[in-house]
Write a protein that holds these residues in place. Structure first.
Motif, short mmCIF file in Angstrom:
data_model
loop_
_atom_site.label_atom_id
_atom_site.label_comp_id
_atom_site.label_asym_id
_atom_site.label_seq_id
_atom_site.Cartn_x
_atom_site.Cartn_y
_atom_site.Cartn_z
N GLY A 7 0.76 -1.29 -0.17
CA GLY A 7 0.03 0.10 -0.14
C GLY A 7 0.80 1.27 -0.03
N VAL A 8 0.42 2.32 0.60
CA VAL A 8 0.97 3.51 0.76
C VAL A 8 0.98 4.13 2.14
N ASP A 9 2.18 4.68 2.50
CA ASP A 9 2.30 5.38 3.89
C ASP A 9 1.37 6.71 4.14
N ASP A 10 1.04 7.26 3.04
CA ASP A 10 0.00 8.47 3.10
C ASP A 10 0.09 9.46 4.05
N TYR A 11 1.55 9.78 4.08
CA TYR A 11 2.05 10.86 5.03
C TYR A 11 1.47 10.70 6.48
N ALA A 12 1.72 9.52 7.01
CA ALA A 12 1.32 9.16 8.20
C ALA A 12 1.79 10.02 9.14
N LEU A 13 3.00 10.38 9.20
CA LEU A 13 3.98 11.00 10.34
C LEU A 13 4.37 12.43 9.84
N VAL A 14 4.04 12.85 8.39
CA VAL A 14 4.39 14.08 8.32
C VAL A 14 3.50 14.98 7.69
N THR A 302 6.39 7.55 18.61
CA THR A 302 6.51 8.17 20.05
C THR A 302 7.19 7.35 21.23
N VAL A 303 6.47 6.03 21.46
CA VAL A 303 6.89 5.14 22.36
C VAL A 303 8.17 4.34 22.08
N PHE A 304 8.44 3.95 21.13
CA PHE A 304 9.47 2.98 20.63
C PHE A 304 10.24 3.64 19.79
N GLY A 305 10.05 4.94 19.30
CA GLY A 305 10.94 5.59 18.47
C GLY A 305 11.38 4.72 17.05
N LYS A 306 9.98 3.86 16.78
CA LYS A 306 10.35 3.15 15.61
C LYS A 306 9.37 3.67 14.36
N ARG A 307 9.67 4.07 13.41
CA ARG A 307 8.91 4.79 12.25
C ARG A 307 8.47 3.41 11.21
N VAL A 308 7.22 3.07 11.48
CA VAL A 308 6.67 1.84 10.99
C VAL A 308 5.67 2.42 9.71
N ASN A 309 5.61 1.61 8.59
CA ASN A 309 4.69 1.66 7.51
C ASN A 309 3.18 1.82 7.94
N ARG A 310 2.39 2.85 7.52
CA ARG A 310 1.08 2.93 7.77
C ARG A 310 0.29 1.63 7.18
N ALA A 311 0.55 1.20 5.80
CA ALA A 311 -0.13 0.36 5.47
C ALA A 311 0.11 -0.91 5.79
N MET A 312 1.29 -1.32 6.42
CA MET A 312 1.51 -2.41 7.23
C MET A 312 0.86 -2.53 8.40
N VAL A 313 0.79 -1.36 9.20
CA VAL A 313 -0.06 -1.46 10.52
C VAL A 313 -1.37 -1.64 10.28
#
Length: 447
Positions: A7-14, A302-313
């Motif tokens: 899929g796409v990340d869709d600007y989840a954190l930006v 924020t909690v784990f400092g890990k940038r994860v892909n929105r689509a995968m989540v």
């Protein structure tokens, strides 16, 4: 990485760049799709069962105005900053840690409702098609919605273009079939068929029924181009949604002298009524999953400092929600999800108070917006906000007078403004914004 190709990340954190935003009408169709969902149809029948037509009209009017004000307030913030709700809360009163709490609350609440709505559609599919058992339809429906949401706003836009007009036509058909032979003028003049409901109670139902959706409006309005677009889409979406769908439910309740309109509609027009249920659920369930995914992505960051892909989540929680729905487990958690909903209205009150009145972190947002990035740091915690959040939620829960959701929202707004004036709104600790250092390239990439 494989996740990057799901899929796409869709600007989840930006921030959503201006060139990637949509016309107000594209966003308005999706907003209308939320407001005109099956739940709105049921809400209309509930209000109509306890109120006369014109009393119900005023309940829907007042409820719609309240919701519009909330949506416009937080929606303009989302449009200006181009950020989703839980990320935005880092600089609108909650801080880094508080935004993680907001994110996980949104994630849990909406994935729960996603599963429950999937179960509702499964019953409709079983009635319409049969063949598979309810649990299989529930799983299948949830997975279909998950696949749609993997490609984010762009794919959800096209689904709305198809389902919203179809839903309106089918509602008109099913309601018209049931009302055929009735004198509409007489229905309007009839007293309520059920126990009497006050205007305050009716307005509470209308405003409270969509307050969670109103609070997370930035998830949608970050794709708007201007603040004026936010106002237009909100007014059009709510006005048409509340009156067209809600008041149709009121008339139907008066016609059949019952609030069990789903059974009546499906039995009287068969497959058309069943399609109303399925489409009415699909139009809001994609947003349940979408916003849930955004909340979880922010929580992980924020909690784990890990940038994860929105689509995968989205894929993971969509599968989990579908499996839980298939097992019928989520039906037991409806009370918990309703209770969790009490925590949402104060979020909007605090966000609006910080962004437009107190402005403790507004300059940082303004500077970074001009540069097309995020602020480099955020306060780790804002203790005053946490206290205000709890106090406002308690006001909503225990103050008997007025509208509970609005009471808590207003209490949060006023308490935050007072705390700000007395210099009590202060951050404790400082957290670096991991996304800020990589934003320039990430934000510009074509997703």
């Amino acid at each position: 990485m494989a996740a990057a190709h799901v899929g796409v990340d869709d600007y989840a954190l930006v921030r959503v760049p201006q060139e990637k935003r949509y016309s107000w009408w594209s966003v308005a169709v999706q907003r209308f799709g939320q407001v005109s969902a099956l739940s709105q149809f049921l809400l209309g029948s509930t209000v109509g069962f306890g109120m006369g037509f014109w009393d119900a009209f005023w309940a829907f009017t007042l409820g719609a105005v309240i919701l519009e004000l909330v949506c416009i307030g937080v929606g303009i913030i989302g449009c200006r900053e181009g950020l989703q709700t839980s990320v935005l809360t880092r600089w609108t009163g909650f801080g880094h840690g508080g935004s993680a709490v907001v994110g996980v609350a949104i994630g849990i609440s909406l994935i729960g409702w996603f599963g429950i709505q999937s179960g509702v559609s499964a019953e409709g599919l079983l009635s319409l098609i049969g063949v598979l058992p309810t649990w299989a339809w529930s799983l299948l429906f949830g997975l279909v919605v998950t696949l749609i949401v993997l490609w984010g706003f762009a794919s959800m836009k096209w689904v709305a273009y198809v389902t919203v007009p179809a839903f309106i036509v089918l509602v008109a058909w099913s309601v018209g079939s049931e009302l055929f032979g009735h004198d509409v003028g007489a229905l309007v003049a009839l007293p309520p068929p059920g126990p009497s409901m006050s205007l305050l109670e009716g307005t509470t139902l209308v405003a409270g029924g969509f307050i969670v959706g109103a609070v997370i409006t930035p998830d949608m309005t970050r794709f708007n181009r201007t603040s004026a677009d936010v106002v237009k889409q909100t007014v059009v979406g709510f006005t048409i949604g509340e009156y067209l769908i809600g008041m149709s439910g009121v008339l139907l309740a008066h016609a059949i002298r019952s609030d069990d309109i789903i059974t009546i509609v499906t039995s009287s027009v068969g497959w058309v009524g069943t399609l109303v249920i399925i489409l009415g659920t699909l139009k809001i369930n994609d947003w349940n999953l979408y916003s849930s995914g955004l909340g979880i992505v922010n929580f992980m960051g924020t909690v784990f400092g890990k940038r994860v892909n929105r689509a995968m989540v989205t894929l993971i929680i969509g599968v989990i929600g579908s499996v839980l729905a298939a097992g019928g487990i989520l039906d037991s958690f409806t009370g918990f999800l309703t209770l969790l909903g009490i925590a949402f209205p104060p979020i909007a009150g605090i966000m609006v108070a910080e962004y437009f009145v107190v402005k403790q972190w507004r300059p940082e947002l303004d500077r970074s917006r001009a540069a097309g990035t995020l602020p480099e740091t955020a306060p780790t915690w804002v203790p005053a906000t946490l206290v205000i959040w709890v106090l406002a939620a308690l006001v909503g829960q225990f103050v008997a007078w007025g509208l509970p959701s609005i009471n808590s929202l207003i209490a949060a707004f006023l308490l935050y403004v007072v705390a700000g004036k007395f210099g009590l709104v202060r951050g404790v600790g400082l957290s670096r914004t991991a996304e800020g250092t990589e934003l320039s390239a990430a934000q510009r990439e074509v997703v």
